[in-house]
Enzyme design. Structure first.
Site, PDB file in Angstrom:
ATOM      1  N   THR A  81      21.935  -5.510  11.256  1.00  0.00           N
ATOM      2  CA  THR A  81      21.699  -6.941  11.011  1.00  0.00           C
ATOM      3  C   THR A  81      20.328  -7.264  10.426  1.00  0.00           C
ATOM      4  OG1 THR A  81      21.177  -6.991  13.368  1.00  0.00           O
ATOM      5  CG2 THR A  81      23.291  -7.899  12.694  1.00  0.00           C
ATOM      6  N   LYS A  94      31.137  -0.581   2.396  1.00  0.00           N
ATOM      7  CA  LYS A  94      31.257  -0.520   3.856  1.00  0.00           C
ATOM      8  C   LYS A  94      32.231  -1.601   4.304  1.00  0.00           C
ATOM      9  CE  LYS A  94      28.616  -1.496   8.056  1.00  0.00           C
ATOM     10  NZ  LYS A  94      27.337  -1.970   8.624  1.00  0.00           N
ATOM     11  N   VAL A  98      13.929   3.404   6.563  1.00  0.00           N
ATOM     12  CA  VAL A  98      15.313   3.364   7.038  1.00  0.00           C
ATOM     13  C   VAL A  98      15.855   1.960   6.769  1.00  0.00           C
ATOM     14  CG1 VAL A  98      15.330   5.193   8.780  1.00  0.00           C
ATOM     15  CG2 VAL A  98      14.390   2.941   9.358  1.00  0.00           C
ATOM     16  N   LEU A 140      10.518  -6.615   9.880  1.00  0.00           N
ATOM     17  CA  LEU A 140      10.126  -6.034  11.163  1.00  0.00           C
ATOM     18  C   LEU A 140       8.923  -6.741  11.777  1.00  0.00           C
ATOM     19  CD1 LEU A 140      10.689  -2.298  10.187  1.00  0.00           C
ATOM     20  CD2 LEU A 140      12.173  -3.738  11.600  1.00  0.00           C
ATOM     21  N   SER A 168       0.835  -1.192   0.000  1.00  0.00           N
ATOM     22  CA  SER A 168       0.000   0.000   0.000  1.00  0.00           C
ATOM     23  C   SER A 168       0.872   1.245   0.000  1.00  0.00           C
ATOM     24  CB  SER A 168      -0.887  -0.028   1.246  1.00  0.00           C
ATOM     25  OG  SER A 168      -1.305   1.265   1.569  1.00  0.00           O
ATOM     26  N   ILE A 171       0.189   3.580   2.950  1.00  0.00           N
ATOM     27  CA  ILE A 171       0.834   3.291   4.240  1.00  0.00           C
ATOM     28  C   ILE A 171       2.327   3.575   4.165  1.00  0.00           C
ATOM     29  CG2 ILE A 171       1.414   1.433   5.869  1.00  0.00           C
ATOM     30  CD1 ILE A 171      -1.328   0.269   5.363  1.00  0.00           C
TER      31      ILE A 171
END
Ligand SMILES: Cc1cc2nc3c(=O)[nH]c(=O)nc-3n(C[C@H](O)[C@H](O)[C@H](O)COP(=O)(O)OP(=O)(O)OC[C@H]3O[C@@H](n4cnc5c(N)ncnc54)[C@H](O)[C@@H]3O)c2cc1C
Length: 500
Positions: free
Chosen positions: A343, A80, A49, A332, A41, A44
């Site tokens: 990580t 990195k 990040v 998440l 969506s 939303i």
């Protein structure tokens, strides 16, 4: 559609980095066997990040056949080589946790024992002098070997633009047949046994499937709001629970490392991309207000902000079951440790590889889900311990936050590791562990833990041999780093995005 039959269609809910990573891997590796659909969506949006990664990301890209230069140009990525930890053991301290190996030990004694013995012999070069990645990072240099003997083979990861990365993976997945559906999930319907049957969108469209991947971020729409998997909180060990983030213009330097600078109630990151810098101030709301955090972030910026700062709240911990019924949570929605060692992206890349290895072609079984869940928790708890170490192993006494972290009770598994290193300089890694022995050693030493003894075998080496051995390592690294171009020069000819 049966709730226990063969898996022919996978539905991914959510199109953040986790959703598109899952879509890319499943579309590529299961092409012709399984249909992949992703629902997201725009209204939303995503968490926005997640821009610093660790080296296994390169393996993941290889598995998918992603061209590195194309990917780096598309995501404004930089290289990195590690993380610079500033003010962690004590205000004013700095150490780099590098990727790659450090020094050269022997079968019976790892390198830190030689290093510690060297210190007693007056060879006081820092531990980091024995790591080529660390020295290249310090010198802001980078290259990939193009021909024999040209550059050392550096272990590296990327800094990348999260929004562009999701778009890059979307294009990659759609080319392979993944179907994207735009819409807000309104209702999740279930079979009588609890398995998910379909996602019903706001416009009434119903998206059914055999296996569902929950990538809806902190909302955890399927795994928690529908299936109630439960959440194990870790905030007593990892008390930071907010971040205020802002993007700024590029700085004059382009370091090939992430900066993680501790402050009196958390820490702050700086992630250099080709076209901008990502900044965030992580803090514990019990110890710092949102307004103070915002001000502190703005006061510390090196270049002008490109947006208004934004606060993100989170809770550290893990979903008790990440595979429940016919739903697997990634990203998440599956839990969050905290961003300190970058990580999270690695974890869901590994989750999708794990799912591919255990894929329920013939139907979901309790044994498959149990194995998946066990592997996931083993991996996560070790990373959790490693991150808690940074907070707990400190001499900082300058704020209530650090007093709390320094004196808190840590998991037994971590307490044992710290004790072992303090007693005898022994560090170890188990097979399924992401952070290797060198990582533990760099952080333990960097956080000011001084071992009381080390392996006695290294004392058998004649002093001149030890001195020569250590000198040779440092010289080889020094020569290799000397020959490297600057990180900026290498990016310019290898993968410039044109946005600098
Ligand atoms: C402060 C902070 C810093 C971080 N830094 C790093 C880092 O440096 N390195 C790293 O590896 N990780 C980092 N992470 C973690 C990283 O950001 C995430 O793991 C990564 O972005 C994946 O997020 P996600 O896809 O799970 O969730 P999100 O980006 O939140 O995506 C969720 C998706 O679900 C969709 N969705 C939700 N509800 C619905 C609905 N009802 N209907 C339809 N769609 C819906 C959304 O539209 C979105 O597409 C950080 C996290 C935080 C909080």
């Amino acid at each position: 559609m049966s709730s226990s039959g063969a898996v022919k269609k996978v539905v991914i809910a959510g199109g953040g980095t986790a959703g598109w990573v899952a879509a890319a891997a499943l579309s590529k590796r299961l092409q012709g066997l399984v249909d992949v659909v992703l629902v997201e969506s725009e209204e939303i949006g995503t968490v926005g990040v997640g821009e610093s990664t660790i080296p296994p990301v390169t393996l993941f890209h290889n598995l998918l056949g992603i061209d590195e230069q194309e990917f780096m140009r598309a995501t404004d990525a930089t290289f990195k080589l590690g993380i610079s930890f500033e003010n962690w053991g004590q205000v004013g301290d700095r150490y780099i946790h590098p990727f790659g190996t450090t020094g050269k030990g022997s079968f019976l004694a790892d390198f830190q024992h030689y290093y510690l013995h060297g210190l007693t012999q007056g060879i006081d070069a820092p531990f980091g002098d024995y790591c080529v990645e660390l020295q290249a990072a310090r010198a802001h240099k980078f290259a990939k070997p193009q021909g024999q003997g040209e550059a050392p083979l550096l272990s590296y990861a990327y800094h990348l633009d999260a929004g562009r990365y999701a778009r890059f993976l979307r294009q990659f997945s759609e080319k392979l047949g993944c179907v994207r559906i735009e819409g807000k999930i309104n209702t999740v319907t279930q079979h009588t046994n609890g398995d998910i049957r379909s996602l019903v969108l706001d416009d009434g469209q119903e998206v059914s499937g055999d296996l569902f991947i929950d990538c809806t971020g902190f909302r955890a729409l399927l795994i928690e709001q529908t299936l109630h998997a439960g959440f194990e909180r870790w905030d007593h060990w990892l008390p930071c629970n907010k971040a205020v983030v802002v993007q700024t213009q590029s700085a004059a330097t382009l370091p090939p490392y992430t900066r993680a600078m501790a402050h009196d109630a958390g820490w702050q990151w700086k992630i250099p991309l080709q076209h901008r810098v990502g900044n965030g101030l992580v803090y514990a709301a019990d110890f710092l207000s949102d307004e103070a955090a915002r001000q502190r972030l703005l006061d510390g910026l090196e270049t002008p902000a490109l947006m208004e700062p934004r606060v993100i709240s989170y809770q550290t911990g893990r979903r008790k079951q990440v595979w429940l019924n016919n739903c697997v949570a990634m990203g998440l929605s599956s839990g969050f440790i905290e961003p300190l060692e970058s990580t999270s992206i690695y974890l869901f890349m590994n989750s999708v590889i794990r799912l591919l290895r255990l894929f329920p072609f013939a139907g979901v079984t309790p044994a498959l889900a149990a194995e998946y869940n066990q592997q996931s928790v083993r991996e996560l708890e070790k990373i959790r311990d490693f991150i808690i170490l940074h907070y707990h192993q400190t001499e900082r006494r300058d704020s209530p936050f650090w007093d709390y972290c320094r004196t808190m009770t840590v998991p037994d598994s971590l307490a044992q590791r710290i004790e072992l290193f303090r007693d005898s300089a022994l560090a170890f890694q188990t097979g399924d562990e992401m952070f290797r022995l060198e990582s533990w050693t760099h952080v333990l030493l960097g956080q000011r833990l001084k071992p009381q003894s080390y392996h006695q075998l290294v004392q058998q080496i004649p002093p001149q041999d030890l001195s020569r051995h250590l000198q040779q390592i440092r010289d080889t690294i020094g020569r290799a780093v000397e020959r490297l171009p600057s990180h900026r020069e290498f990016i310019a000819h290898y993968c410039a995005s044109g946005l600098q």
